[in-house]
Design a protein around this motif. Sequence first.
Motif, PDB file in Angstrom:
ATOM      1  N   GLY A 127     -19.235 -15.662   9.225  1.00  0.00           N
ATOM      2  CA  GLY A 127     -17.676 -14.522   8.113  1.00  0.00           C
ATOM      3  C   GLY A 127     -18.111 -13.698   6.322  1.00  0.00           C
ATOM      4  O   GLY A 127     -17.199 -12.983   6.886  1.00  0.00           O
ATOM      5  N   THR A 128     -18.759 -14.453   5.649  1.00  0.00           N
ATOM      6  CA  THR A 128     -19.897 -13.386   4.420  1.00  0.00           C
ATOM      7  C   THR A 128     -20.744 -13.222   4.617  1.00  0.00           C
ATOM      8  O   THR A 128     -21.388 -14.201   5.044  1.00  0.00           O
ATOM      9  CB  THR A 128     -18.320 -13.409   3.243  1.00  0.00           C
ATOM     10  OG1 THR A 128     -19.518 -14.808   3.377  1.00  0.00           O
ATOM     11  CG2 THR A 128     -17.132 -13.813   3.396  1.00  0.00           C
ATOM     12  N   ALA A 129     -21.430 -12.323   3.749  1.00  0.00           N
ATOM     13  CA  ALA A 129     -22.885 -12.586   3.167  1.00  0.00           C
ATOM     14  C   ALA A 129     -22.555 -12.491   1.807  1.00  0.00           C
ATOM     15  O   ALA A 129     -21.989 -11.282   1.109  1.00  0.00           O
ATOM     16  CB  ALA A 129     -23.370 -11.532   4.078  1.00  0.00           C
ATOM     17  N   GLN A 130     -23.810 -12.640   1.507  1.00  0.00           N
ATOM     18  CA  GLN A 130     -24.271 -12.832  -0.227  1.00  0.00           C
ATOM     19  C   GLN A 130     -25.198 -12.204  -0.128  1.00  0.00           C
ATOM     20  O   GLN A 130     -26.281 -12.844  -0.002  1.00  0.00           O
ATOM     21  CB  GLN A 130     -24.106 -14.396  -0.416  1.00  0.00           C
ATOM     22  CG  GLN A 130     -22.664 -14.978  -0.564  1.00  0.00           C
ATOM     23  CD  GLN A 130     -21.881 -14.207  -1.713  1.00  0.00           C
ATOM     24  OE1 GLN A 130     -21.976 -14.110  -2.580  1.00  0.00           O
ATOM     25  NE2 GLN A 130     -20.265 -15.262  -1.098  1.00  0.00           N
ATOM     26  N   VAL A 131     -25.343 -11.144  -1.391  1.00  0.00           N
ATOM     27  CA  VAL A 131     -26.395  -9.807  -1.652  1.00  0.00           C
ATOM     28  C   VAL A 131     -26.971 -10.681  -2.898  1.00  0.00           C
ATOM     29  O   VAL A 131     -25.922 -10.538  -4.120  1.00  0.00           O
ATOM     30  CB  VAL A 131     -26.877  -9.239  -0.949  1.00  0.00           C
ATOM     31  CG1 VAL A 131     -25.212  -7.720  -1.999  1.00  0.00           C
ATOM     32  CG2 VAL A 131     -27.568  -8.715  -1.097  1.00  0.00           C
ATOM     33  N   PHE A 143     -25.725 -15.778   5.025  1.00  0.00           N
ATOM     34  CA  PHE A 143     -25.084 -15.377   5.702  1.00  0.00           C
ATOM     35  C   PHE A 143     -24.277 -17.099   5.518  1.00  0.00           C
ATOM     36  O   PHE A 143     -24.473 -18.188   5.956  1.00  0.00           O
ATOM     37  CB  PHE A 143     -25.232 -15.186   6.980  1.00  0.00           C
ATOM     38  CG  PHE A 143     -26.212 -14.270   7.345  1.00  0.00           C
ATOM     39  CD1 PHE A 143     -25.922 -12.842   6.986  1.00  0.00           C
ATOM     40  CD2 PHE A 143     -27.687 -14.102   6.817  1.00  0.00           C
ATOM     41  CE1 PHE A 143     -27.039 -11.367   7.160  1.00  0.00           C
ATOM     42  CE2 PHE A 143     -28.899 -12.949   7.006  1.00  0.00           C
ATOM     43  CZ  PHE A 143     -27.970 -12.054   6.925  1.00  0.00           C
ATOM     44  N   GLU A 144     -23.123 -17.108   5.367  1.00  0.00           N
ATOM     45  CA  GLU A 144     -22.111 -17.856   5.389  1.00  0.00           C
ATOM     46  C   GLU A 144     -21.641 -18.028   6.932  1.00  0.00           C
ATOM     47  O   GLU A 144     -20.833 -17.205   7.765  1.00  0.00           O
ATOM     48  CB  GLU A 144     -21.137 -17.814   4.871  1.00  0.00           C
ATOM     49  CG  GLU A 144     -20.281 -18.933   4.859  1.00  0.00           C
ATOM     50  CD  GLU A 144     -18.772 -19.086   3.601  1.00  0.00           C
ATOM     51  OE1 GLU A 144     -17.450 -19.842   4.037  1.00  0.00           O
ATOM     52  OE2 GLU A 144     -19.021 -18.369   2.624  1.00  0.00           O
ATOM     53  N   LEU A 145     -22.388 -18.791   7.804  1.00  0.00           N
ATOM     54  CA  LEU A 145     -21.481 -19.315   8.696  1.00  0.00           C
ATOM     55  C   LEU A 145     -19.828 -19.348   8.766  1.00  0.00           C
ATOM     56  O   LEU A 145     -19.414 -20.557   8.635  1.00  0.00           O
ATOM     57  CB  LEU A 145     -22.068 -19.532   9.998  1.00  0.00           C
ATOM     58  CG  LEU A 145     -23.752 -19.268   9.820  1.00  0.00           C
ATOM     59  CD1 LEU A 145     -24.641 -20.160  10.684  1.00  0.00           C
ATOM     60  CD2 LEU A 145     -23.798 -17.869   9.984  1.00  0.00           C
ATOM     61  N   ILE A 146     -19.564 -19.115  10.467  1.00  0.00           N
ATOM     62  CA  ILE A 146     -18.002 -19.764  10.683  1.00  0.00           C
ATOM     63  C   ILE A 146     -17.745 -20.633  12.051  1.00  0.00           C
ATOM     64  O   ILE A 146     -18.800 -20.249  12.799  1.00  0.00           O
ATOM     65  CB  ILE A 146     -16.821 -18.252  11.120  1.00  0.00           C
ATOM     66  CG1 ILE A 146     -17.091 -17.629  12.046  1.00  0.00           C
ATOM     67  CG2 ILE A 146     -16.560 -17.851   9.567  1.00  0.00           C
ATOM     68  CD1 ILE A 146     -16.642 -16.726  11.805  1.00  0.00           C
ATOM     69  N   GLY A 147     -16.475 -21.383  12.276  1.00  0.00           N
ATOM     70  CA  GLY A 147     -16.329 -21.753  13.566  1.00  0.00           C
ATOM     71  C   GLY A 147     -17.547 -23.128  13.791  1.00  0.00           C
ATOM     72  O   GLY A 147     -17.524 -24.111  12.488  1.00  0.00           O
ATOM     73  N   ASP A 148     -17.585 -23.675  14.529  1.00  0.00           N
ATOM     74  CA  ASP A 148     -18.251 -25.303  14.050  1.00  0.00           C
ATOM     75  C   ASP A 148     -20.293 -24.381  14.178  1.00  0.00           C
ATOM     76  O   ASP A 148     -21.321 -25.508  14.885  1.00  0.00           O
ATOM     77  CB  ASP A 148     -18.008 -26.133  16.053  1.00  0.00           C
ATOM     78  CG  ASP A 148     -16.941 -26.159  16.125  1.00  0.00           C
ATOM     79  OD1 ASP A 148     -15.994 -26.180  14.928  1.00  0.00           O
ATOM     80  OD2 ASP A 148     -16.612 -25.737  17.207  1.00  0.00           O
TER      81      ASP A 148
END
Length: 214
Positions: A127-131, A143-148
């Motif tokens: 979904g998004t990435a934070q640095v 890395f923020e994952l989305i879904g299941d």
Amino acid sequence: MHHDDFKFEPVRGLPEALPADEHIIWQGAPRPLQLAKDAWALNWVIGYFVLLAVWRVGVSSTTVPLTEAMGHGVPLLLGGLVAALLLIGMSYVQARSTVYTLTNKRACMRIGAALTMTLNLPYVCIGTAQVGARRNGSGIIAFELIGDTRLSYLMTWPHVRPWYMARTQPAFRSIPDAARVAALFAEAAETRLSEPKVTRLDAEQGAHGAIAAE
């Protein structure tokens, strides 16, 4: 004789050869010393033992001469040195067994010193990435994952964003030039997600099974 523990890999850091339409745009690994500071709190451990030594010298100086009291703090300093070397050693082993990879389609992480595993994170699942980058250029990309998609915090540590346990965020930890790597990821992910998806229409939607791009 040099021995490569990962000689079985068809491509370094990956469990299988890449498809014809996929290519590597970046590979890297954590900096061992920086990983010791980030994941194993090396600076805090050193500071803890230094404070203990100072406290011990202060207490002893009330009953014995200062020169003798200073000797009472030496065992604590030696203990801190041993602890620091152990943490650095473990970080070196972890860094040596780790390969972070960015391709034009996914982020991959070969991790684990004793039990090696490879995480494949397609850009469509991120979904998004934070640095977070430091003055020396090293940093983290989480890395923020989305879904299941769910990952175990303990199984993937220290290659995760610290303290995000409910929704584990896999991360490239303690990598050099983190800002540049984040820019490569952003460009590749944007390109990948903007590619049209090709589907085939059924007979009711279009004549002769025409192909449509979404």
